[in-house]
Motif scaffolding. Structure first.
Motif, PDB file in Angstrom:
ATOM      1  N   ASP A  99       0.823  -1.223   0.000  1.00 61.07           N
ATOM      2  CA  ASP A  99       0.000   0.000   0.000  1.00 61.07           C
ATOM      3  C   ASP A  99       0.852   1.267   0.000  1.00 61.07           C
ATOM      4  N   GLU A 100       2.071   1.130  -0.449  1.00 70.43           N
ATOM      5  CA  GLU A 100       2.947   2.306  -0.516  1.00 70.43           C
ATOM      6  C   GLU A 100       2.313   3.336  -1.452  1.00 70.43           C
ATOM      7  N   HIS A 101       2.290   4.617  -0.998  1.00 74.00           N
ATOM      8  CA  HIS A 101       1.488   5.623  -1.694  1.00 74.00           C
ATOM      9  C   HIS A 101       1.873   5.822  -3.149  1.00 74.00           C
ATOM     10  N   SER A 102       3.170   5.879  -3.403  1.00 74.12           N
ATOM     11  CA  SER A 102       3.561   6.144  -4.784  1.00 74.12           C
ATOM     12  C   SER A 102       3.181   4.970  -5.680  1.00 74.12           C
ATOM     13  N   ARG A 118      -0.522   5.347  -6.331  1.00 74.32           N
ATOM     14  CA  ARG A 118      -0.681   6.443  -7.276  1.00 74.32           C
ATOM     15  C   ARG A 118      -0.367   5.967  -8.694  1.00 74.32           C
ATOM     16  N   GLU A 150       0.765   4.785  10.069  1.00 69.13           N
ATOM     17  CA  GLU A 150       1.392   3.916   9.070  1.00 69.13           C
ATOM     18  C   GLU A 150       2.829   3.638   9.507  1.00 69.13           C
ATOM     19  N   PRO A 198       9.412  -0.137   5.015  1.00 70.49           N
ATOM     20  CA  PRO A 198       8.482  -0.369   3.899  1.00 70.49           C
ATOM     21  C   PRO A 198       8.457   0.772   2.896  1.00 70.49           C
ATOM     22  N   THR A 199       8.749   1.999   3.331  1.00 72.68           N
ATOM     23  CA  THR A 199       8.639   3.121   2.409  1.00 72.68           C
ATOM     24  C   THR A 199       9.936   3.383   1.648  1.00 72.68           C
ATOM     25  N   ILE A 209      11.919   6.905   0.193  1.00 75.68           N
ATOM     26  CA  ILE A 209      11.160   8.135   0.440  1.00 75.68           C
ATOM     27  C   ILE A 209      11.532   8.759   1.790  1.00 75.68           C
ATOM     28  N   GLN A 224       2.682  10.498   5.628  1.00 81.54           N
ATOM     29  CA  GLN A 224       3.330   9.726   4.565  1.00 81.54           C
ATOM     30  C   GLN A 224       2.743  10.034   3.187  1.00 81.54           C
ATOM     31  N   ARG A 225       1.456  10.378   3.144  1.00 82.47           N
ATOM     32  CA  ARG A 225       0.836  10.669   1.843  1.00 82.47           C
ATOM     33  C   ARG A 225       1.478  11.905   1.225  1.00 82.47           C
ATOM     34  N   ALA A 242       5.204  11.245   0.354  1.00 79.88           N
ATOM     35  CA  ALA A 242       5.420  10.498  -0.885  1.00 79.88           C
ATOM     36  C   ALA A 242       5.323  11.427  -2.089  1.00 79.88           C
ATOM     37  N   VAL A 243       4.340  12.329  -2.058  1.00 83.68           N
ATOM     38  CA  VAL A 243       4.206  13.282  -3.166  1.00 83.68           C
ATOM     39  C   VAL A 243       5.427  14.201  -3.206  1.00 83.68           C
ATOM     40  N   SER A 272       8.414  12.356  -4.700  1.00 82.11           N
ATOM     41  CA  SER A 272       8.382  12.060  -6.133  1.00 82.11           C
ATOM     42  C   SER A 272       8.453  13.340  -6.964  1.00 82.11           C
TER      43      SER A 272
END
Lengths: 104, 612
Positions: free
Chosen positions: A75-78, A81, B86, B200-201, B204, B269-270, B273-274, B277
């Motif tokens: 479920d990683e956001h990128s 997306r 999260e 997990p991320t 980022i 985290q939302r 992440a934006v 990126s």
């Protein structure tokens, strides 16, 4: 002579009756001793069970952590997306097609 | 059969009863029996007393040797979560595989000679038997080497090391491999439980979170700063075990198990992440060397996102390079350029050297200060303060700065947090340089007014704008979720802060320096900054592109600072490089946090108002 030769069983019973308190106490001691053994055994069984349960809990915790990792990798956001935009052709709503709801 | 015997018994007893009669009482026999019985009793009792009273330790010790064990309960390192719960860093159990070379050498021979020397002749039938196995003939060792990804020769070398009793073969191995190795049943190979940190991320958050080493100690970033909190303590207990290995009694706790704390960050985290990126894309498009983005909540001082590029994947240690690890938003300083112009105007207003309606004459577009030249892009003529910000006029702010005492301008900069730590308490934070001197030349004062001669981090810049956006209130920044920030400290008057924010709205409008900073549906306020990078002996050809801004302008919620370092190519102006990043990040931050659009000219959405 036969009258002096009382029945042994009666003699013993008579003796026991005379020391009735002592008999009762020794019976109580015996009983409590057995009960002691019994409770110790019960305790040990419970401890073993508790130990097994906490082991089980640890294992579940480990599994949970592993599942968390899996969940968050998926479920990683990128990633969401990317899938939303490329696979599902979704896009962020523009002002034209969004409704603004004011909460009281 | 049984019935028969029962029938026959009474007969026998009746016969004996008749015959045997206790006629005499033999006193010696009675005494003998009494003495023997007494002796046996005495012997038994004395033995009992000896065991129980005089020397009980020996047997107790022997019993303990066979039943007492020490068990360990491993406390894993705490998780790190974002503001919505999260998980950003999780610890899972892993195993270290180690070898006891001495034990292996007892069972395996490494050379032919050694192997032959181990031959023993069975005395019964005379056959020759090897007591050791030949290392290179065993099929298990290559299997072990393969599953651990080590060469067999390397394995042999580790084991043959003289005098060694312990060597790690591999660490951070997962459970299936351990089970496989256990099935090989090799002498001297054991495993040990340890912890593996997983992010997990990935890249980022790598710069913020940092890393742990193999022993689960934080070595960078938040992992290091909050190491004590995140670390648990492995508990040790002495227990009694039965024959089957079940614990039957807890004797004592040798070391209290301390569960590790879970750390909740203010990061969303939302948005993070934006931010990452968008930053990555901007850095790549403009072939820049690095970049940072910081998103702050102006009302609490919480950091919603802090992204840096280049970053790395913390789950793959082969990628590890120190320069990628740096949290550039807090460690790297730069000259902020024009982004400080709103602060200069604030300083002039606070010290009553101008008022908001003043018109300043910037013609002819250049001026001499102390023998040096300051100039604008072109001649803007007579403009007001808002227009100075919109056009980023160097002359305009220089004129305002020259009315101030050097100390006054410095004080304002210091009030906005430059040259001071931001309060996030992370390791490696840089405070920048805000030179404090008594004597300043006019030219130095002017250069300071358009953002040269002092340095700041991206985080400090974002904080300065957060103070403007928060009505002049300063909140200590926090990387931890902080529902109660307390009363902020009022560093500049609220009406002045509101005025400045209003003036900065021009930046994304027609004729402003950063039209690409626009966010649909919202009014934004911001300022671009494009500063040349200082090198040894002057300023070079590389630039730093900065954009700092607030939204929604009517009642700011977020402050965002974007810094792109050394963009190459034709467009290096902040309005083209940094502003689009600001726009994209701000847009998603506002949408995700359900901030009400405030741009009344943009009425394209349908509004359902509440009946209140």
């Amino acid at each position: 002579m036969s009258h002096s030769r009382d029945n042994l069983l009666y003699l013993i019973l008579a003796d026991l009756r005379r020391n009735f308190a002592a008999v009762l106490l020794s019976a109580a001691i015996l009983l409590s001793a057995f009960y002691n053994i019994y409770t110790t055994h019960e305790t040990r069984e419970l401890i073993t069970e508790k130990e097994q349960l906490s082991q089980q809990k640890d294992n579940l915790m480990i599994e949970w952590r592993n599942l968390l990792i899996e969940e968050h990798t998926l479920d990683e956001h990128s990633r969401i997306r990317r899938i939303a935009v490329k696979k599902l052709s979704m896009s962020q709503p523009t002002n034209n097609n969004s409704v603004l709801v004011e909460l009281p | 059969m049984k019935i028969k015997r029962n029938l026959s018994k009474p007969k026998v007893s009746r016969q004996t009863k008749k015959k045997k009669v206790y006629a005499t009482f033999s006193s010696w026999r009675y005494r003998l029996v009494s003495i023997v019985v007494a002796c046996i009793a005495a012997a038994l009792i004395s033995r009992l007393a000896y065991i129980q009273l005089i020397e009980p330790e020996y047997l107790t010790r022997e019993a303990d040797k066979r039943s007492l064990r020490i068990t360990q309960s491993v406390a894993h390192r705490g998780n790190i979560e974002d503001r919505n719960g999260e998980e950003l860093a999780i610890s899972v159990p892993a195993y270290a595989i180690w070898v006891d070379p001495k034990t292996v050498k007892k069972v395996f021979a490494f050379t032919r000679e050694e192997w032959d020397a181990s031959i023993e002749i069975n005395p019964r039938n005379g056959s020759e038997v090897h007591t050791k196995k030949y290392f290179y003939e065993s099929k298990k060792w290559p299997a072990l080497a393969e599953v651990l990804d080590i060469e067999v020769d390397k394995l042999a070398e580790i084991i043959q090391k003289p005098g060694s009793r312990f060597a790690y073969l591999k660490r951070q191995v997962n459970k299936p491999i351990v089970d496989y190795i256990r099935q090989l049943k090799l002498a001297g190979i054991s495993n040990q439980l340890e912890s593996h940190r997983f992010y997990p991320t990935g890249e980022i958050n790598a710069n913020i979170l940092g890393l742990t080493d193999l022993d689960a100690q934080g070595i960078e970033g938040i992992e290091k700063s909050y190491n004590n909190f995140l670390q648990g303590q492995t508990g040790k207990k002495r227990v009694r075990k039965d024959r089957l290995g079940n614990v039957i009694d807890n004797i004592e706790v040798l070391k209290v198990k301390k569960a590790a704390g879970n750390l909740q960050l203010s990061i969303d985290q939302r948005i993070q992440a934006v931010a990452y990126s968008e930053l990555k894309r901007a850095v790549k498009i403009h072939e820049a060397t690095s970049g940072s983005v910081v998103v702050l909540d102006v009302n609490t001082g919480e950091i919603y996102a802090i992204a840096n590029y280049p970053s790395f994947n913390p789950n793959d240690r082969s990628q590890y390079q120190p320069y990628k690890l740096r949290n550039r938003a807090i460690t790297d300083t730069f000259e902020p350029g024009s982004t400080v112009k709103p602060l200069v105007i604030a300083s002039a207003l606070v010290n009553k050297k101008t008022d908001i309606d003043e018109i300043i004459d910037t013609s002819p577009g250049w001026m001499h200060i102390g023998g040096r030249r300051v100039r604008d892009g072109r001649n803007y003529g007579k403009i007001d303060l808002a227009m100075i910000l919109k056009k980023s006029s160097n002359i305009g702010v220089s004129k305002l700065a020259l009315r101030l005492q050097p100390g006054q301008l410095q004080q304002t900069f210091a009030d906005f947090g430059f040259g001071n730590d931001t309060g996030i308490g992370l390791i490696g934070e840089s405070v920048g340089i805000l030179p404090l001197r008594r004597r300043w030349s006019d030219f130095e004062l002017a250069t300071m007014s358009f953002g040269y001669a002092f340095t700041t981090t991206t985080l400090q810049l974002a904080k300065a704008y957060a103070i403007l956006g928060g009505g002049g209130k300063e909140y200590p920044l926090s990387i931890l979720k902080n529902p109660d920030p307390g009363e902020g400290e009022q560093v500049i008057p609220e009406n002045i802060a509101r005025e400045i924010v209003h003036m900065m709205e021009g930046v994304s409008k027609q004729g402003g320096t950063a039209r690409k900073a626009k966010v649909d549906g919202y009014r934004i306020a911001g300022k671009t900054g494009t500063s040349r990078k200082a090198e040894a002996g002057g300023y070079g050809d590389d630039y730093v592109s900065v954009f700092a801004g607030l939204a929604p302008a009517s009642e700011p919620r977020f402050a965002i600072a974007v810094m792109i370092n050394e963009p190459q190519g034709d467009s290096y102006y902040a309005g083209d490089v940094a502003a689009p990043v600001f726009s994209a990040v701000m847009k998603s931050a506002l949408l995700l946090e359900h901030v009400r659009p405030d741009d009344d000219t943009d009425q394209r959405y349908t509004l359902l108002e509440s009946n209140q």
